[in-house]
Scaffold this motif. Structure first.
Motif, PDB file in Angstrom:
ATOM      1  N   VAL A  88       0.836  -1.202   0.000  1.00 52.43           N
ATOM      2  CA  VAL A  88       0.000   0.000   0.000  1.00 52.43           C
ATOM      3  C   VAL A  88       0.874   1.256   0.000  1.00 52.43           C
ATOM      4  N   VAL A 132       1.288   4.021  -3.045  1.00 42.22           N
ATOM      5  CA  VAL A 132       0.945   5.426  -2.808  1.00 42.22           C
ATOM      6  C   VAL A 132       2.111   6.334  -3.190  1.00 42.22           C
ATOM      7  N   ALA A 151      -4.013   7.503  -1.355  1.00 43.87           N
ATOM      8  CA  ALA A 151      -3.988   6.360  -0.431  1.00 43.87           C
ATOM      9  C   ALA A 151      -5.346   5.671  -0.271  1.00 43.87           C
ATOM     10  N   PRO A 152      -6.450   6.393  -0.046  1.00 48.17           N
ATOM     11  CA  PRO A 152      -7.745   5.691   0.064  1.00 48.17           C
ATOM     12  C   PRO A 152      -8.104   4.929  -1.210  1.00 48.17           C
ATOM     13  N   ILE A 195      -5.989   3.546  -3.313  1.00 44.11           N
ATOM     14  CA  ILE A 195      -5.182   2.319  -3.313  1.00 44.11           C
ATOM     15  C   ILE A 195      -5.814   1.287  -2.375  1.00 44.11           C
ATOM     16  N   GLY A 196      -6.311   1.743  -1.217  1.00 46.09           N
ATOM     17  CA  GLY A 196      -6.979   0.840  -0.285  1.00 46.09           C
ATOM     18  C   GLY A 196      -8.218   0.216  -0.889  1.00 46.09           C
ATOM     19  N   THR A 246      -6.265  -3.687   3.490  1.00 42.47           N
ATOM     20  CA  THR A 246      -5.880  -2.690   2.492  1.00 42.47           C
ATOM     21  C   THR A 246      -6.653  -1.386   2.689  1.00 42.47           C
ATOM     22  N   SER A 247      -7.927  -1.500   2.998  1.00 44.50           N
ATOM     23  CA  SER A 247      -8.711  -0.284   3.270  1.00 44.50           C
ATOM     24  C   SER A 247      -8.201   0.413   4.528  1.00 44.50           C
ATOM     25  N   GLY A 300      -4.878   2.073   3.748  1.00 45.01           N
ATOM     26  CA  GLY A 300      -5.078   3.235   2.895  1.00 45.01           C
ATOM     27  C   GLY A 300      -5.548   4.442   3.680  1.00 45.01           C
ATOM     28  N   SER A 311      -3.330   7.855   4.549  1.00 46.46           N
ATOM     29  CA  SER A 311      -3.899   9.120   4.115  1.00 46.46           C
ATOM     30  C   SER A 311      -4.071  10.104   5.261  1.00 46.46           C
TER      31      SER A 311
END
Length: 232
Positions: free
Chosen positions: A21, A25, A134-135, A137-138, A169-170, A173, A177
């Motif tokens: 992650v 990012v 980042a979010p 990517i999550g 992953t979420s 992310g 972020s």
């Protein structure tokens, strides 16, 4: 909440997923902001938590008054004695000291100020991009995990790892972020605004001095050549 995290810390921390992650990012933010951005973004972290002039107490009013005082006492030659913690202001004063005419100095000062402002804003812009990316990517990781989850059918033994990847992953992310990138962006943006405002004020003051102290060269007007008349 804290007790739950402490008791299950190994379930919340997956080094491989976290690395994926963060790496994604940083890579996407680098692609978005250009090849020099990632280096400047991490170099800026060294001074991220420091006020630009906390130790010296330097500000635009102080520098401008120093310049005026020296000019009254010794003229342009005395500008060598004006010191600043900011490298841009030192270059500006040196250029004023060695300037030949006001127009050339003003053009140089404007271009240099614009260049320095852009470079100063790059780290904050990079971390802003990282915060925005980042979010996403999550979410991409979550969708991949869901696809893997549905592909395994209803086998409980295979659902666990896929579901874990989906949620982590979420989580990572959002963590990257809101806990890492966004606070860094805000701090660097504040620092950039302080420096840009300070430099703009000094530029305006030195341009006014240049117009008063240096030779002013007006625009050059060209007249069309007159055709030659034949003699006799």
């Amino acid at each position: 909440m804290i007790d739950i995290i402490q008791a299950n810390i190994d379930k919340f921390f997956d080094p491989l997923t976290l690395t994926m992650v963060i790496g994604s990012v940083l890579l996407m933010a680098w692609v978005q902001n250009g090849r020099a951005s990632i280096g400047l973004a991490f170099m800026a972290l060294l001074n991220c938590g420091r006020d630009p002039f906390a130790e010296s107490g330097e500000n635009a009013t102080l520098i401008c008054r120093r310049i005026d005082f020296v000019l009254q006492e010794d003229g342009l030659v005395g500008l060598e004695r004006v010191k600043s913690d900011d490298s841009f202001v030192r270059r500006l004063i040196a250029q004023l000291l060695n300037g030949k005419d006001a127009k050339t100095f003003e053009e140089w000062a404007r271009l240099e100020e614009n260049s320095v402002r852009k470079r100063q804003n790059i780290p904050a812009t990079y971390w802003s991009s990282a915060s925005d990316i980042a979010p996403a990517i999550g979410i991409i990781g979550t969708i991949i995990g869901l696809i893997q989850l549905f592909a395994t059918g209803i086998d409980p033994m295979k659902m666990g790892p896929a579901m874990s990847f989906t949620l982590l992953t979420s989580l990572y992310g959002l963590f990257v972020s809101h806990i890492i990138a966004f606070p860094i962006h805000i701090r660097l943006q504040t620092r950039a605004e302080i420096l840009n405002t300070y430099r703009a004020a000094v530029v305006q003051h030195t341009i006014a001095i240049a117009k008063r102290e240096l030779l002013t060269i007006g625009p050059v007007h060209f007249s069309p050549a007159q055709p030659l008349r034949a003699a006799g």
